[in-house]
Each structure stands twice: as C-alpha cells, then as structure tokens.
Scaffold this active site. Structure first.
Site, PDB file in Angstrom:
ATOM      1  N   LYS A   3      36.661 -38.634  82.762  1.00 35.88           N
ATOM      2  CA  LYS A   3      37.203 -39.572  81.809  1.00 35.88           C
ATOM      3  C   LYS A   3      38.339 -39.087  81.305  1.00 35.88           C
ATOM      4  O   LYS A   3      38.627 -38.026  81.185  1.00 35.88           O
ATOM      5  CB  LYS A   3      36.342 -40.028  80.666  1.00 35.88           C
ATOM      6  CG  LYS A   3      35.082 -40.997  81.329  1.00 35.88           C
ATOM      7  CD  LYS A   3      34.194 -41.609  80.105  1.00 35.88           C
ATOM      8  CE  LYS A   3      33.332 -42.688  80.828  1.00 35.88           C
ATOM      9  NZ  LYS A   3      32.330 -43.024  80.003  1.00 35.88           N
ATOM     10  N   ARG A  24      25.611 -38.835  83.954  1.00 33.44           N
ATOM     11  CA  ARG A  24      26.361 -39.709  84.998  1.00 33.44           C
ATOM     12  C   ARG A  24      27.588 -39.272  85.574  1.00 33.44           C
ATOM     13  O   ARG A  24      28.637 -39.149  84.757  1.00 33.44           O
ATOM     14  CB  ARG A  24      26.558 -41.019  84.083  1.00 33.44           C
ATOM     15  CG  ARG A  24      26.956 -42.241  85.087  1.00 33.44           C
ATOM     16  CD  ARG A  24      27.128 -43.438  84.089  1.00 33.44           C
ATOM     17  NE  ARG A  24      27.735 -44.599  85.121  1.00 33.44           N
ATOM     18  CZ  ARG A  24      29.055 -44.632  85.188  1.00 33.44           C
ATOM     19  NH1 ARG A  24      29.799 -43.883  84.765  1.00 33.44           N
ATOM     20  NH2 ARG A  24      29.365 -45.601  86.021  1.00 33.44           N
TER      21      ARG A  24
HETATM   22  N1  HH2 Z   1      31.077 -45.251  81.846  1.00 31.85           N
HETATM   23  C1  HH2 Z   1      31.605 -46.035  82.684  1.00 31.85           C
HETATM   24  C2  HH2 Z   1      30.985 -47.248  83.034  1.00 31.85           C
HETATM   25  N2  HH2 Z   1      29.508 -47.125  83.027  1.00 31.85           N
HETATM   26  N3  HH2 Z   1      27.609 -46.558  81.773  1.00 31.85           N
HETATM   27  C3  HH2 Z   1      26.969 -45.555  80.905  1.00 31.85           C
HETATM   28  N4  HH2 Z   1      25.691 -45.634  80.577  1.00 31.85           N
HETATM   29  N5  HH2 Z   1      27.828 -44.549  80.252  1.00 31.85           N
HETATM   30  C4  HH2 Z   1      29.098 -44.414  80.453  1.00 31.85           C
HETATM   31  O1  HH2 Z   1      29.546 -43.534  79.907  1.00 31.85           O
HETATM   32  C5  HH2 Z   1      29.708 -45.409  81.389  1.00 31.85           C
HETATM   33  C6  HH2 Z   1      28.824 -46.170  81.982  1.00 31.85           C
HETATM   34  C7  HH2 Z   1      32.988 -46.066  82.900  1.00 31.85           C
HETATM   35  O2  HH2 Z   1      33.422 -46.732  83.807  1.00 31.85           O
HETATM   36  P1  HH2 Z   1      34.889 -46.697  84.639  1.00 31.85           P
HETATM   37  O3  HH2 Z   1      35.860 -45.959  83.750  1.00 31.85           O
HETATM   38  O4  HH2 Z   1      34.987 -48.036  84.900  1.00 31.85           O
HETATM   39  O5  HH2 Z   1      34.630 -45.936  85.928  1.00 31.85           O
HETATM   40  P2  HH2 Z   1      33.307 -45.214  86.717  1.00 31.85           P
HETATM   41  O6  HH2 Z   1      32.386 -46.217  86.876  1.00 31.85           O
HETATM   42  O7  HH2 Z   1      33.962 -44.650  87.861  1.00 31.85           O
HETATM   43  O8  HH2 Z   1      32.940 -44.322  85.791  1.00 31.85           O
END
Ligand code: HH2
Length: 279
Positions: free
Chosen positions: A224, A259
């Site tokens: 991130k 995750r």
């Molecule tokens: N972060 C992303 C998506 N889903 N779910 C949970 N529970 N916690 C998180 O921190 C979280 C999440 C961020 O998603 P994105 O930046 O769109 O990309 P990626 O899915 O590759 O992490």
C-alpha cells in the site's frame, strides 16, 4: 479473540505469532471484452493456484477495485468477473473469501459456496448484515471513512484509534444482535481507506487494542501507499520488503490474519519469526 475463526466450510486457527495468510486474487480487468474477461478468469485461477502452492491459507477474490479514486462497477459486471473464478475454485476445498461491498454479490457468493465475506464497508449497506446473518460464513468488518471515490481527499479524525475502535465496536454489536457471533468475525482498521500516513501508523500500533474487541484482527497493508511513503518506493510490487516488515509487526502484535500479495515471502518471514519467538 476466539481461538478459531468459523468460516463457512472451515474452522481456521492461527498459530501463536503466525497469522493466517490471506492471498489476494484480483479479478479486475481493464478491458471488458468477452475475450478479456475469459483471459482474466483463467489468469485469476492460475494465480490462485500459485498462491496456494506458496502457502496461502485463504484466497480473497476481488471483482471491483477499491483503490482511492475508483468509481466502482455494476452488480452484473462485478458478478461476471467473479462467478467463473468462484465456481472453479469452490471444488478445490480451500477457504475462499470474496471482497465486495454489495449485498447482492454477497448473496450470490454465499449461494455458490464462498466461506468468507470481506466487506471494506463494514456490512453497512442495507441487507449486508442480514446476508451474513442468514449464512454460516465468516465476515471481515473493515473501517472506511467515506467511500473509495473520495476517501483520501482530506481524512480528519480527533483521535483516529478511538474513532476506529468505536466504529468497529458498534459494527460488532450490531452483527451480534443479528446473530453473527464473534467467532465468525474479523475486524480490520482499513489501512489507506480515508487515512493519512500518520493515521495508518497509529492504527498499526494499536493492533493489540483491536484484538481486545473480541473478534480476530485482520491487517491489510501489503504494497500500500503507506509502505511507499515510508520507503520512498513508487512501484507497488517493489514494496515487498516494507510490506513484510509490517506483516511481522502485525504478527507480533497479535493479528490473526494478514492480507498479502507476496505469499511466499510473507510465509518464510513469519515462519522464521515464529520460531525465534518460541511459537
Ligand atoms: N484493502 C484493499 C482491498 N480490500 N480488504 C480488507 N479487509 N482490508 C484491506 O486493507 C483491503 C481490502 C485494497 O485494495 P486495492 O488497493 O484495490 O488492491 P488490492 O486488492 O490489490 O490490495
């Protein structure tokens, strides 16, 4: 937190200092032609297989990007992306999660046999709590300030840890009233979802306090912007080392699930740390 997470077909138990590893499988193509969609589904299935070989305990499938500034897609588009991948993976008999904030997608995913609903909106949409309650699947309850389109504009808190804790407590109370026990739930402070770097750091340092809410804690910081800001690295795949440092910290602070994108590297680092800590 409860020792075991009840998640659909599975009872998942993190080891001491070694959280469960949730591997991220994105099913989010840039072009939506039929060919593109087919390629995306087979690529996602192949990626899922790789992550399992690398040691993922859970696979998290996402059909809609929640990156800052993203606009979202329709139910039908999101389902067209997810359905072929979910239907292919359910018979593999591994814990499967779907990352969605739409109750209709949740309902369809439960029907197909998903084990976990991961909602970045904390089951606040009308019908989301009820869908979780009517099933036996696990839930990830995340905090987000605002919505993905605008959440990073200028996030403000008087006390970020206190406010996120109060939000998560309120969501847990509501879900328990609907009949969803803490043994089915993870809480997640939602790194980068309406938070500055300083907010993210304070929340990470409060991991143990989130555990005290009685559900497990899931930490999602892999690749991130927070890691980019701390290391000066722009390109997300190159943020792997910083991401692992964060996963190790989360593990020591009692996180039940991390995750991550880089499953093999995270698994290796966690295994070494667990032995050194006497796990
Ligand atoms: N972060 C992303 C998506 N889903 N779910 C949970 N529970 N916690 C998180 O921190 C979280 C999440 C961020 O998603 P994105 O930046 O769109 O990309 P990626 O899915 O590759 O992490």
């Amino acid at each position: 937190m409860p020792k075991t997470w009840s998640a659909g077909r599975f009872k998942l138990t993190p080891s001491p200092h070694s959280p469960l590893i949730m591997g991220i499988v994105n099913v989010t193509p840039d072009s939506f032609s039929d060919g593109g969609q087919h390629n995306t589904a087979s690529a996602a299935i192949a990626h899922a297989e790789t992550l399992l070989k690398e040691g993922a305990d859970i696979l998290d499938l996402g059909g809609e990007s929640t990156r800052p500034g993203s606009q979202g897609v329709s139910v039908e588009e999101e389902w067209a992306r997810l359905a072929p991948v979910l239907k292919a993976l359910v018979p593999w008999n591994v814990p499967l999660s779907v990352d969605t904030l739409k109750p209709e997608i949740m309902r369809r995913a439960v029907e197909v046999g998903v084990d976990i609903l991961n909602d970045v909106n904390g089951f606040r949409a009308p019908g989301a709590e009820e869908t979780l309650a009517a099933s036996t699947v696990g839930g990830v309850v995340m905090h987000m300030l605002g919505e993905p389109r605008t959440m990073q504009a200028s996030p403000q808190y008087a006390d970020v840890v206190r406010e996120v804790t109060a939000f998560l407590q309120d969501r847990l109370t509501n879900l328990e009233q609907q009949g969803v026990g803490l043994h089915r739930l993870m809480v997640d402070p939602g790194f980068g979802f309406g938070k500055t770097l300083a907010h993210n750091v304070s929340l990470m340092q409060a991991t143990a306090a989130f555990s005290a809410l009685g559900a497990g804690v899931l930490i999602g910081v892999s690749r991130k912007r927070m890691i980019g800001e701390l290391t000066g690295i722009e390109n997300p795949p190159q943020r792997i080392h910083g991401s692992i440092a964060a996963a190790l910290f989360a593990a020591r602070e009692g996180a039940a699930v991390v995750r991550v994108h880089d499953v093999k590297a995270t698994r290796d680092a966690l295994q070494v740390q667990a032995v050194l800590l006497g796990g």
